[in-house]
Structure formats: structure tokens, C-alpha cells
Write a protein that holds these residues in place. Structure first.
Motif, PDB file in Angstrom:
ATOM      1  N   VAL A 215       0.850  -1.256   0.158  1.00 23.06           N
ATOM      2  CA  VAL A 215      -0.052   0.156   0.009  1.00 23.06           C
ATOM      3  C   VAL A 215       0.857   1.107   0.055  1.00 23.06           C
ATOM      4  O   VAL A 215       1.686   1.398   0.873  1.00 23.06           O
ATOM      5  N   ASP A 216       0.401   2.238  -0.871  1.00 25.02           N
ATOM      6  CA  ASP A 216       1.168   3.481  -0.767  1.00 25.02           C
ATOM      7  C   ASP A 216       0.414   4.189   0.408  1.00 25.02           C
ATOM      8  O   ASP A 216      -0.635   4.535   0.247  1.00 25.02           O
ATOM      9  N   THR A 217       1.530   4.737   1.215  1.00 32.23           N
ATOM     10  CA  THR A 217       0.664   5.501   2.417  1.00 32.23           C
ATOM     11  C   THR A 217       0.472   6.933   2.268  1.00 32.23           C
ATOM     12  O   THR A 217      -0.281   7.485   2.872  1.00 32.23           O
ATOM     13  N   ALA A 218       1.021   7.336   1.069  1.00 30.00           N
ATOM     14  CA  ALA A 218       0.485   8.728   0.866  1.00 30.00           C
ATOM     15  C   ALA A 218      -1.033   8.793   0.220  1.00 30.00           C
ATOM     16  O   ALA A 218      -1.667   9.902   0.456  1.00 30.00           O
ATOM     17  N   THR A 219      -1.389   7.865  -0.351  1.00 32.12           N
ATOM     18  CA  THR A 219      -2.756   7.785  -0.886  1.00 32.12           C
ATOM     19  C   THR A 219      -3.786   6.895  -0.389  1.00 32.12           C
ATOM     20  O   THR A 219      -4.878   6.867  -0.453  1.00 32.12           O
ATOM     21  N   GLY A 220      -3.062   5.762   0.361  1.00 30.26           N
ATOM     22  CA  GLY A 220      -3.836   4.775   0.711  1.00 30.26           C
ATOM     23  C   GLY A 220      -4.085   3.577  -0.284  1.00 30.26           C
ATOM     24  O   GLY A 220      -4.926   2.446  -0.214  1.00 30.26           O
ATOM     25  N   ASN A 221      -3.725   3.946  -1.691  1.00 28.11           N
ATOM     26  CA  ASN A 221      -4.056   2.801  -2.627  1.00 28.11           C
ATOM     27  C   ASN A 221      -3.178   1.654  -2.713  1.00 28.11           C
ATOM     28  O   ASN A 221      -1.991   1.864  -2.313  1.00 28.11           O
ATOM     29  N   HIS A 222      -3.813   0.759  -3.095  1.00 28.66           N
ATOM     30  CA  HIS A 222      -2.924  -0.774  -3.316  1.00 28.66           C
ATOM     31  C   HIS A 222      -2.081  -0.685  -4.535  1.00 28.66           C
ATOM     32  O   HIS A 222      -2.571  -0.382  -5.715  1.00 28.66           O
ATOM     33  N   VAL A 223      -0.613  -0.694  -4.454  1.00 31.56           N
ATOM     34  CA  VAL A 223       0.229  -0.944  -5.393  1.00 31.56           C
ATOM     35  C   VAL A 223       0.206  -2.249  -6.016  1.00 31.56           C
ATOM     36  O   VAL A 223       0.476  -2.275  -7.173  1.00 31.56           O
ATOM     37  N   TRP A 224       0.193  -3.327  -5.185  1.00 37.45           N
ATOM     38  CA  TRP A 224       0.132  -4.432  -5.565  1.00 37.45           C
ATOM     39  C   TRP A 224      -0.512  -5.574  -4.475  1.00 37.45           C
ATOM     40  O   TRP A 224      -0.566  -5.150  -3.364  1.00 37.45           O
ATOM     41  N   GLY A 225      -1.021  -6.589  -5.204  1.00 35.17           N
ATOM     42  CA  GLY A 225      -1.994  -7.465  -4.153  1.00 35.17           C
ATOM     43  C   GLY A 225      -1.581  -9.037  -4.723  1.00 35.17           C
ATOM     44  O   GLY A 225      -1.680  -9.162  -5.809  1.00 35.17           O
ATOM     45  N   GLU A 226      -1.549 -10.082  -3.928  1.00 36.07           N
ATOM     46  CA  GLU A 226      -1.500 -11.442  -4.463  1.00 36.07           C
ATOM     47  C   GLU A 226      -1.769 -12.400  -3.323  1.00 36.07           C
ATOM     48  O   GLU A 226      -1.743 -11.967  -2.080  1.00 36.07           O
ATOM     49  N   LYS A 227      -2.464 -13.419  -3.895  1.00 40.45           N
ATOM     50  CA  LYS A 227      -2.747 -14.738  -2.738  1.00 40.45           C
ATOM     51  C   LYS A 227      -1.938 -15.898  -3.267  1.00 40.45           C
ATOM     52  O   LYS A 227      -1.457 -15.929  -4.352  1.00 40.45           O
ATOM     53  N   TYR A 228      -1.554 -16.367  -2.236  1.00 38.18           N
ATOM     54  CA  TYR A 228      -0.622 -17.694  -2.303  1.00 38.18           C
ATOM     55  C   TYR A 228      -1.197 -18.930  -1.504  1.00 38.18           C
ATOM     56  O   TYR A 228      -1.642 -18.747  -0.287  1.00 38.18           O
ATOM     57  N   ASP A 229      -1.483 -19.830  -2.224  1.00 38.98           N
ATOM     58  CA  ASP A 229      -2.073 -21.228  -1.484  1.00 38.98           C
ATOM     59  C   ASP A 229      -1.036 -22.359  -1.628  1.00 38.98           C
ATOM     60  O   ASP A 229      -0.235 -22.498  -2.399  1.00 38.98           O
TER      61      ASP A 229
END
Length: 523
Positions: A215-229
Motif C-alpha cells: 500500500v502507498d501510504t500517501a494515498t492509501g491505494n494498493h500498489v500490488w496484491g497477491e494470494k498464495y495457496d
């Protein structure tokens, strides 16, 4: 004056170091050492500066100074390996590099018995990408899984801290938010970081699911996300695999976000790291103008900060691109220039894995010393076992040394560490060449196709495609590839190729050169 950094308050009037509400015991001489480094944090202070200020010019051994520095680092949660707050610059001196907020005492000079925790005050951002890894949430409902969640976060934090271009907040600060619902923008302000990595772990039946978000702390926007199983049979093996994957993908993700941020800056506001990022944005264009602009930006960065090793490494990469594309005009002069850049970069930071790996690449290519090149690349991998680019460099140089089995292993590991890497074309081309030398011609052709599709301006991709296609009887395809590579470098010839790159075993490369002859490449 009170200086606030991470979880600490350094009170020069009371001569006290606080961590939160606790006073950290610290010897007077060590306090003076910290005081001097923090007050002079805008510059590198030499050994003589410290001896003059702390010991009044008395003769002091290097061991005594090193001991005091280690004690100072320990007091503020730093180490000589991490150098997160106090950085040693070989043969130059020392600098306090952590973000610091200056806070005046209340009017009348009275200081509250319970000082304000620095985590409640907005800290200035450091001059390089900064990240905090929060404790991961255990969503399993099983308290016994808490160790697994904490271990995962700690391993990822340790992996990120090996990237010396990143500023990584220590565990003892980022884990203070554990079990609390917090806004990542607040965390960013309180810890002085641009990015926060948060995640959760859920175990159900025989499987484990891990979710991570940057997460970019300046905007609160997600820069990247992923799930691992994965299967829960071996939790520690799963932890290692997920850690490797997350650390590998975060490096290029953060750099892309930083490049985009720098593009929005006005040229007069650029610092050394910004010039480096502008150069980084040009690395995959492979045109004469882009390579020159890439080099110019790196030289600007080096002028502003002669201790910034990644800028030397990227400048050397510009010379590597000229070399591979056939754009070298004065070969002896340019070889001397790039080797000088490499030596200066190593003096600036002997532990930077990017610098070590690039040094190895350059010693192999420009000094024709494959053994020395491999030694430096292996050192880069020992410093940072998650460094995808060093695995690429290892595969490239080891192929030329004839060790195609290890080369292929390392190149595939580079793909695993950074599956969305913008340098994919280089990995694909190196795999094509390694497989061709190893006798797997169909696979070599497949990887060569992927290389030229990924970056059609990358000349080595067309070279290996021409040779591999001719070697399996696809003559029309081979001749078309040869025409394309000659369009990129009209002076290209097999003789120039042999002179340009070192090889350990000529006989192993003869079928490769013969494939180029069949494709119509001039001798």
C-alpha cells in the motif's frame, strides 16, 4: 533539542535516549557519538571528525571507535550488517541516514515526564524507497498459528532488508501495531515510510492461504496484491517459498512505482536517487539515444552522491548495452571507462548486491576474466540470495564459462524470483543460448522466440534465434532472423561476436557459430 526517529526520542538537554516511555541506558561517550552523528546527518563525517569531537583529538584505535559505533547501533536497534540508521561508508566515514524529526522542548524548558512517543509524530521520508512490514494477521482462529504468521513477516522483512536501495523499518517498530486496527496512512506518517506491506494467513483443513498487499501510504491505494495457496504439510517450506515469491516481486513493483513518482517531478527538484530512477526507466528501450540518456542520468546521480553504488552499476549497464548492440566506437577507451566505473562503485559500497553482480558481469565481458566475474556474482548472491538480477547475471556468465547446467538452474530461479520482470528478454535469450549449447535445440528456439517477442530491439535475441532455427532446419526463419540482426547491427559478423564475448571452451560454441553461418551471418 529532541530528535525523533523510528521508536526513539534522543534528548540532548537531558542527555537521555528514550524508546517510547522507557529510558535506554547509554554510556556518555556513546551518547556523544550519537549526538554528533545526528546533528551532522546531512554529511558524511570522517573518523578524524569523530575523534576530534568525542575524544578531543586524542589518539584512538580503530577497534575502540568500532566498538563505540557497535554499541551505539545496538542502543537504537541497528546492526553493522543492516546499517539501517548508522551507515559506514568505506574509506570515507559514517553518516546517520535514518529520517529524523527535530522537536523543541515545551516553553520554559520543561519536558513532560512521559515524552511523546515519536510514533505519534509525522516523520520525514528518507531519500530512498521506504517500507514497513506489519505483523501479519492470523485468520485461522488458532493461536498456535501465531508463530507462523510472525515468522512469515519477519522472513519477508529480512529478505527486503538485503536490498540496500530500500529503507526497511526494523521489526521492533513495525510490529508495535500488531493486533490494532490502523490506517496505513497513519503508519506511514508515524514510521516515516512510503510503503506498507500488510497481509493475513488462514489455515483451513490441509491448506494454507496467504494474502499480501503493498500500500502507498500517501494515498492509501494498493500498489500490488497477491494470494498464495499451499499444502499445510510442511509449513516452513511453504513459508520459505512464499517469502521468496513476495520479496522477488516487491523489488520491481516498488521500483516501477518510484519511477512513476519521479516522472512527475520537475527537473530542478531532482536528487541523486531521482536521476537513478530516470535512468532505470530507460533500461529496456535499447536505442542509441536511450542508452546515452541512461548513462547521462547515472553520471548526474554519481556527481550528486559519489557514494551511491546503484548509479555506478546502472552506468556500467549502459556500457553493457552498447557492447551487446554493437554500438561501441572506441573499444579500448570504453572498456577502460566501464571498468573504472565498476571499481569506483565497489569502493562506494562493497556490499551492494547490484554493484557486485554488475561488477562480475563487467569483469567477464570487458576484462575477459570469467572466473573473476563468477566470483563477484557469487558474492552478490551470498549478500542477497533473493536478488533476481544476480541470478540472471550468473546464468549469462556461466553459460560463457561452459557450465550450462548451473546456468539454466540459475536463470530459471531468476524467473521464479521475478516472474514479471521487465528484463525477461535477457533471461529468455540466456536460456536459449544455454539450451542450445547443451544440445536442446527445440527448447533453445522456443526461448529465442520469447526473447525477441519480449524485446524486438534486443540484438542477442535475434542472434540466438538465427542460430537455433538454422540448427533445426528452419532455414527461412533463420535467414529472416539474420536479416533482422544485421539491420540492428550492419557490422555484425561471427568474428566480431567471437572477439566481443569471452568463452571457456571454443569447441562447445562451434555448433552455435555454424548455425549462424547457415543462417547467412557473415564470417
Amino acid at each position: 533539542m529532541r530528535y525523533l526517529f523510528e521508536a526513539f526520542a534522543f534528548d540532548t538537554d537531558r542527555r537521555e535516549l528514550h524508546r517510547g516511555t522507557d529510558v535506554v541506558s547509554i554510556a556518555p561517550q556513546v551518547f556523544d557519538l550519537l549526538d554528533y552523528l545526528i546533528r551532522n546527518r546531512e554529511r558524511v563525517v570522517s573518523k578524524d571528525d569523530l575523534i576530534s569531537a568525542i575524544w578531543n583529538g586524542r589518539i584512538v584505535s580503530d577497534a575502540a571507535l568500532t566498538t563505540r559505533l557497535n554499541i551505539a547501533r545496538s542502543a537504537i536497534g541497528d546492526t553493522g550488517h543492516e546499517q539501517r540508521l548508522i551507515k559506514t561508508l568505506p574509506r570515507k566515514g559514517f553518516r546517520f541516514v535514518g529520517p529524523v524529526l527535530e522537536a523543541q522542548d515545551p516553553a520554559g524548558g520543561v519536558v513532560a515526564d512521559n515524552p511523546v512517543e515519536p510514533s505519534k509524530v509525522a516523520l520525514t521520508l528518507p531519500d530512498k524507497p521506504s517500507i514497513a512490514v506489519l505483523a501479519f494477521q492470523n485468520m485461522s482462529g488458532d493461536p498456535d498459528q501465531e508463530y507462523f504468521a510472525d515468522g512469515m513477516a519477519e522472513d519477508i522483512l529480512t529478505g527486503l532488508s538485503r536490498h540496500r536501495w530500500l529503507f526497511v523499518i526494523a521489526r521492533n517498530s513495525s510490529f508495535t501495531y500488531k493486533g490494532r486496527a490502523v490506517d496505513v496512512r497513519q503508519v506511514g506518517r508515524e514510521l516515516g515510510v512510503r510503503y506498507v506491506l500488510e497481509g493475513s494467513i488462514r489455515r483451513f483443513s490441509t491448506r494454507v492461504r496467504f494474502t499480501a498487499q503493498l500500500v502507498d501510504t500517501a494515498t492509501g491505494n494498493h500498489v500490488w496484491g497477491e494470494k498464495y495457496d499451499g499444502k499445510a504439510e510442511d509449513l516452513f517450506d511453504l513459508q520459505d517459498r512464499i517469502t521468496e515469491a513476495v520479496v522477488g516481486i516487491l523489488e520491481p513493483t516498488i521500483q516501477l512505482a518510484e519511477i512513476e513518482r519521479t516522472r512527475r517531478k520537475r527537473p530542478e527538484n531532482l536528487g541523486a536517487y531521482d536521476y537513478y530512477l530516470r535512468a532505470q526507466a530507460l533500461t529496456d528501450a535499447f536505442t542509441r539515444n536511450s542508452v546515452q540518456a541512461m548513462l547521462n542520468n547515472c553520471l548526474q546521480a554519481i556527481t550528486l552522491d559519489p557514494t551511491f553504488a546503484p548509479a555506478y552499476a546502472l552506468a556500467a549497464r549502459a556500457y553493457i548495452q552498447r557492447h551487446t548492440q554493437g554500438w561501441v566506437v572506441d573499444e579500448p577507451r570504453e572498456h577502460a571507462e566501464v571498468l573504472d566505473l565498476v571499481e569506483r562503485g565497489l569502493r562506494a559500497d562493497r556490499l551492494d548486491p547490484l554493484m557486485l553482480g554488475t561488477a562480475g558481469h563487467c569483469f567477464a565481458w570487458f576484462a575477459h576474466d570469467l572466473a573473476k566475474g563468477i566470483a563477484y556474482i557469487d558474492e552478490a548472491l551470498s549478500v542477497n540470495p533473493n536478488h533476481a538480477h544476480a541470478y540472471l547475471q550468473s546464468g549469462v556468465v556461466r553459460t560463457r564459462a561452459g557450465d550450462t547446467e548451473v546456468a539454466i538452474k540459475h536463470l530459471n530461479h531468476a524467473r521464479r524470483l521475478s516472474p514479471r520482470d521487465s528484463r525477461g528478454y535477457a533471461i529468455f535469450q540466456a536460456l536459449a543460448l544455454a539450451h542450445q549449447l547443451g544440445g536442446n535445440l527445440e527448447m533453445a528456439s522456443d526461448w529465442a522466440h520469447r526473447a525477441v517477442q519480449h524485446n524486438p530491439n534486443y540484438l542477442p535475441g535475434w542472434v540466438v534465434l538465427a542460430s537455433s532455427a538454422a540448427s533445426i532446419g528452419r532455414d527461412a526463419e533463420a535467414k529472416a532472423a539474420a536479416q533482422t540482426l544485421l539491420g540492428l547491427d550492419p557490422q555484425f559478423s561471427i568474428r566480431r561476436l567471437i572477439r566481443r564475448y569471452p568463452i571457456a571452451m571454443r569447441d562447445k560454441f562451434e555448433p552455435y557459430y555454424e548455425g549462424l553461418r547457415r543462417a547467412g551471418v557473415p564470417d
